[in-house]
Design an enzyme around this catalytic site. Structure first.
Site, PDB file in Angstrom:
ATOM      1  NE  ARG A   1       3.328 -15.739  61.719  1.00 24.61           N
ATOM      2  CZ  ARG A   1       3.653 -14.566  62.243  1.00 24.61           C
ATOM      3  NH1 ARG A   1       4.610 -13.847  61.678  1.00 24.61           N
ATOM      4  NH2 ARG A   1       3.026 -14.097  63.305  1.00 24.61           N
ATOM      5  CB  CYS A   2       6.537 -13.347  54.805  1.00 30.00           C
ATOM      6  SG  CYS A   2       7.860 -14.052  55.794  1.00 30.00           S
ATOM      7  CG  MET A   3       3.948 -13.655  50.692  1.00 30.80           C
ATOM      8  SD  MET A   3       3.763 -14.473  49.090  1.00 30.80           S
ATOM      9  CE  MET A   3       3.159 -16.078  49.583  1.00 30.80           C
TER      10      MET A   3
END
Length: 407
Positions: free
Chosen positions: A394-396
């Site tokens: 999700r962060c990426m």
């Protein structure tokens, strides 16, 4: 308003278009002595990190997502020489360069590149050894002689979720918590100001604000409700300003401000909590107990109404999302050792590509098995090197378009 460029009304609607940044030479500019300065704990091996990132992008494409890259959008936003010159000037100022000679040298250096190569060089950082004819002339130069960079690299940029976030049909450009990551949002500024596809997107928050908010703390639970973590990197005053701009200007009428622990392992809300299906959520076991939450709505006169609530996570989610039941899928299966280890590698940080379908890191095999046993389909990506940056799938990723959820 451009009605098609941004459409995000959930965390789990089928992902149609997503923004990534493929890590580049900025990772090669990480050095052990300066890891803390650049918010890294380790140095990923670039070749393998890129292979892993390409595998991530392939998973998304094979499941129906169009993948676009930040570096390409920024390049396309540089529509003429005036835009390019302004971009270079702002970038140098925000890199902390104040001395006239250095400014002139760096301006000429960046102008010597074609636009795409210039953008990549800005992300990678500038070594002193790259500037021909650079010499020490003043006291600052001599005192700073040991530091090898004129401009620091931006290794955190492959976590595209943080520097801006798409909500509804708009976007928030973020005031980042650390100086190290501040320049990242400049790229978003130029995309949403000059790119022909995105330059009419409304802003819910701007990078010039006084208080920090980061995208890992912003979760769109449904078309009515947004959750924002009060975290190490997102401040309460930022959430209030965000709420004043967002509520009443799209379909959203409620923000749930969730108080989470303020330390690196719980850096953002999405490091301990993500949505994987209509009624299923990943969660770190340390936040399953009663939690503090503030439900924020807007009154008719435009003022905010803030109601403090306490309760278990499942009770709160059922109440605010009108769900009959909620399943909390625990990182590491609830085992204290497995949970701690896999939380360090973002075991709770999943990217939903449709309801009940998520992308996960291969190394979090305990959490992945628990997800499968809970009826979730997992798409496993390699993660030995990317995970060293302390961020998950999700962060990426920054979703740009998701299909609406079925009622």
């Amino acid at each position: 308003m451009n009605n098609d460029a941004i459409q995000i009304y959930s965390e789990i609607g089928k992902l149609k278009k997503v923004l990534l940044h493929r890590p580049g030479y900025e990772l090669e500019n990480l050095m052990p002595d300066y890891l803390e300065r650049l918010l890294f704990d380790d140095i990923p091996y670039l070749k393998v990190a890129q292979e892993e990132h390409d595998a991530f992008a392939d998973i998304l494409r094979k499941n129906g997502s169009e993948v676009v890259y930040l570096e390409d959008l920024v390049t396309e936003a540089i529509t003429d020489n005036d835009v390019k010159n302004n971009f270079i000037s702002e970038y140098i100022i925000e890199a902390g360069i104040k001395e006239t000679r250095k400014t002139e040298v760096l301006t000429d250096f960046f102008k010597s590149y074609e636009n795409k190569d210039m953008v990549m060089k800005m992300i990678a950082g500038v070594r002193k050894s790259e500037i021909k004819g650079y010499e020490k002339r003043n006291l600052v130069d001599f005192l700073d002689d040991d530091y090898p960079f004129l401009i620091d690299p931006m290794p955190n940029l492959y976590f595209t979720r943080d520097n801006f976030s798409t909500v509804g049909r708009g976007v928030s450009l973020h005031k980042m918590h650390t100086v190290t990551r501040g320049r990242e949002t400049l790229f978003g500024k130029y995309v949403f100001k000059y790119h022909k596809e995105y330059n009419k997107t409304p802003l819910w928050y701007d990078r010039t604000e006084d208080f920090s908010v980061e995208g890992g703390d912003v979760l769109i639970l449904n078309e009515d409700t947004v959750a924002i973590g009060i975290s190490q990197r997102t401040q309460p005053s930022a959430i209030e300003k965000y709420a004043k701009n967002l509520l009443g200007n799209d379909s959203f009428n409620k923000i749930l401000a969730i108080d989470i622990p303020k330390h690196r392992a719980f850096m953002h809300l999405d490091t301990v909590f993500t949505m994987v299906d209509y009624d299923k959520f990943t969660i770190h076991p340390n936040i399953k107990k009663n939690m503090n939450l503030f439900a924020i709505t807007k009154k008719d006169n435009g003022e905010l109404s803030i109601e403090e609530e306490h309760g278990s996570v499942d009770e709160i989610l059922k109440r605010h999302l009108n769900l009959d039941k909620v399943s909390l899928i625990t990182c590491g299966g609830g085992n204290v050792i497995d949970a701690a280890r896999e939380q360090w590698n973002d075991g709770s940080n999943t990217l939903a590509i449709s309801p009940g379908n998520v992308v996960v890191y291969a190394r979090n095999y305990v959490s992945n098995k628990v997800l499968e046993e809970s009826g979730i389909k997992v798409h496993v990506m390699p993660s030995a090197e990317l995970s060293r940056g302390r961020g998950g799938p999700r962060c990426m990723s920054m979703p740009l378009v998701r299909e609406p959820l079925k009622k």
